[in-house]
Scaffold this motif. Sequence first.
Motif, PDB file in Angstrom:
ATOM      1  N   TRP A  39       0.863  -1.181   0.000  1.00  0.00           N
ATOM      2  CA  TRP A  39       0.000   0.000   0.000  1.00  0.00           C
ATOM      3  C   TRP A  39       0.898   1.229   0.000  1.00  0.00           C
ATOM      4  CZ3 TRP A  39       0.800  -3.051   4.193  1.00  0.00           C
ATOM      5  CH2 TRP A  39       1.219  -2.446   5.370  1.00  0.00           C
ATOM      6  N   TRP A  86       0.446  -1.636  11.720  1.00  0.00           N
ATOM      7  CA  TRP A  86      -0.945  -1.217  11.992  1.00  0.00           C
ATOM      8  C   TRP A  86      -1.551  -2.193  12.999  1.00  0.00           C
ATOM      9  CZ3 TRP A  86      -3.821   2.633   8.998  1.00  0.00           C
ATOM     10  CH2 TRP A  86      -3.011   3.325   8.081  1.00  0.00           C
ATOM     11  N   THR A  89      -4.361  -4.937  11.732  1.00  0.00           N
ATOM     12  CA  THR A  89      -3.966  -5.952  10.759  1.00  0.00           C
ATOM     13  C   THR A  89      -2.723  -6.725  11.177  1.00  0.00           C
ATOM     14  OG1 THR A  89      -4.951  -4.598   9.031  1.00  0.00           O
ATOM     15  CG2 THR A  89      -3.446  -6.308   8.299  1.00  0.00           C
ATOM     16  N   PHE A  90      -1.783  -6.068  11.861  1.00  0.00           N
ATOM     17  CA  PHE A  90      -0.492  -6.708  12.127  1.00  0.00           C
ATOM     18  C   PHE A  90      -0.141  -6.868  13.602  1.00  0.00           C
ATOM     19  CE2 PHE A  90      -0.009  -4.149   8.121  1.00  0.00           C
ATOM     20  CZ  PHE A  90      -0.265  -5.214   7.278  1.00  0.00           C
ATOM     21  N   GLU A 115      -8.723   0.667  10.397  1.00  0.00           N
ATOM     22  CA  GLU A 115      -8.722  -0.164   9.184  1.00  0.00           C
ATOM     23  C   GLU A 115     -10.066  -0.872   9.179  1.00  0.00           C
ATOM     24  OE1 GLU A 115      -4.728  -2.387   9.096  1.00  0.00           O
ATOM     25  OE2 GLU A 115      -4.908  -1.624  11.121  1.00  0.00           O
ATOM     26  N   TRP A 163      -3.668  -9.720   3.823  1.00  0.00           N
ATOM     27  CA  TRP A 163      -3.745  -8.782   4.945  1.00  0.00           C
ATOM     28  C   TRP A 163      -4.492  -9.372   6.137  1.00  0.00           C
ATOM     29  CZ3 TRP A 163      -5.266  -3.697   1.880  1.00  0.00           C
ATOM     30  CH2 TRP A 163      -4.135  -3.257   1.154  1.00  0.00           C
ATOM     31  N   PHE A 209     -12.940  -2.204   1.833  1.00  0.00           N
ATOM     32  CA  PHE A 209     -11.988  -2.042   2.923  1.00  0.00           C
ATOM     33  C   PHE A 209     -11.182  -0.768   2.645  1.00  0.00           C
ATOM     34  CE2 PHE A 209      -7.733  -2.752   4.798  1.00  0.00           C
ATOM     35  CZ  PHE A 209      -8.112  -2.894   6.118  1.00  0.00           C
ATOM     36  N   TRP A 211      -8.716   2.493   5.041  1.00  0.00           N
ATOM     37  CA  TRP A 211      -8.063   2.810   6.309  1.00  0.00           C
ATOM     38  C   TRP A 211      -7.785   4.287   6.398  1.00  0.00           C
ATOM     39  CZ3 TRP A 211      -6.031  -0.290   2.441  1.00  0.00           C
ATOM     40  CH2 TRP A 211      -4.976   0.249   1.704  1.00  0.00           C
TER      41      TRP A 211
HETATM   42  C1  TMO Z   1      -2.433  -2.278   6.675  1.00  0.00           C
HETATM   43  N1  TMO Z   1      -3.394  -1.469   5.908  1.00  0.00           N
HETATM   44  C2  TMO Z   1      -3.059  -0.040   6.014  1.00  0.00           C
HETATM   45  C3  TMO Z   1      -3.397  -1.872   4.459  1.00  0.00           C
HETATM   46  O1  TMO Z   1      -4.621  -1.647   6.424  1.00  0.00           O
END
Ligand code: TMO
Length: 313
Positions: A39, A86, A89-90, A115, A163, A209, A211
């Motif tokens: 992204w 983030w 997501t992560f 997000e 993701w 989706f 963010w």
């Molecule tokens: C990690 N993202 C910004 C694509 O949601």
Amino acid sequence: MKKLTRNIAVAMSLSLTAVSSPAMAADSSKPIVIPTHNWSSQVVMAYVIGGIFESMGNNVEYVPADTQAVYEAIRNGDVTISHEVWQSTFGASFYNAMQKGGIIDAGTHAAMTLEEMGVPQYVIDDNLCPGLPKWEALANCPEVFATADSGGKGRWLEGPQSWHGNQMPERLAGLGLDDKYMVKFAGSADALWAELESAKKDRRGVITFNWTPNFTDAEGFVFIEFPEYFDGCRVGDGGNGACGSPKGWLKKAANYKFPKTHPAAYTAFSKISFTSTDIGQMAALVDIEKMSHQDAAKKWLSAHEDVWKPFTE
Ligand code: TMO
């Protein structure tokens, strides 16, 4: 006047000596390995941060990396940093890697993040699905979001499956909306923007989706309000998936050796804190102004020295 100037010069050289005292070893000339993902702000920020390190005399290298596996790569030292962790997501992959050891938390950006699935502002303004942005309204208007490939159901255009895995299909099931909606995974972030662009031409209903911070903040994008997130609500964490995404943090991560191998670069990295405005600008240079990621980073660095120079001092 002359004397004053000389005194300032002496004071400056003294303070420079203090900064480069033997206690602080010079940064290694080995490259700092920076990952690039899929992204725009992340890729631009990779080159922005690489440019900051280079301005300090460091060597950098960029590697395309999987967005989830990168935390394992940082843990084992193949990659040095991650600059956009983030939470929604992560967060799980980051903390899983941290538990195994080898990755450290290098601080949090000023920007808060979300997000989430949502709709363009005109979907609300035109009242295409009365009751939005509350999620319950979706039950009454799947046909507004149906597309040629959605089998008569409303369509959620989710980001690439790398993701979030199956979180969105699981959420639809958890909310009892899976008989009315289906999930399509976009091949890339660009596919999300292309769909938003195409829907906007006809002011057609669309759920994607997205963010924040992102380039879409400027135009107006409305996130759907789902039941509030809590730890454990996702299927992967033992819940039924019937919750939205957390309003989250945006962190930086590093291999645990980075402060030792590159003390000056690490210190700068730990100070780096970008705002929603900074990150929105980085994305817009690519997604609106259509610059390359590298050129966008150069432009951003030269226009915003006031923002980043202090991180190096
Ligand atoms: C990690 N993202 C910004 C694509 O949601």
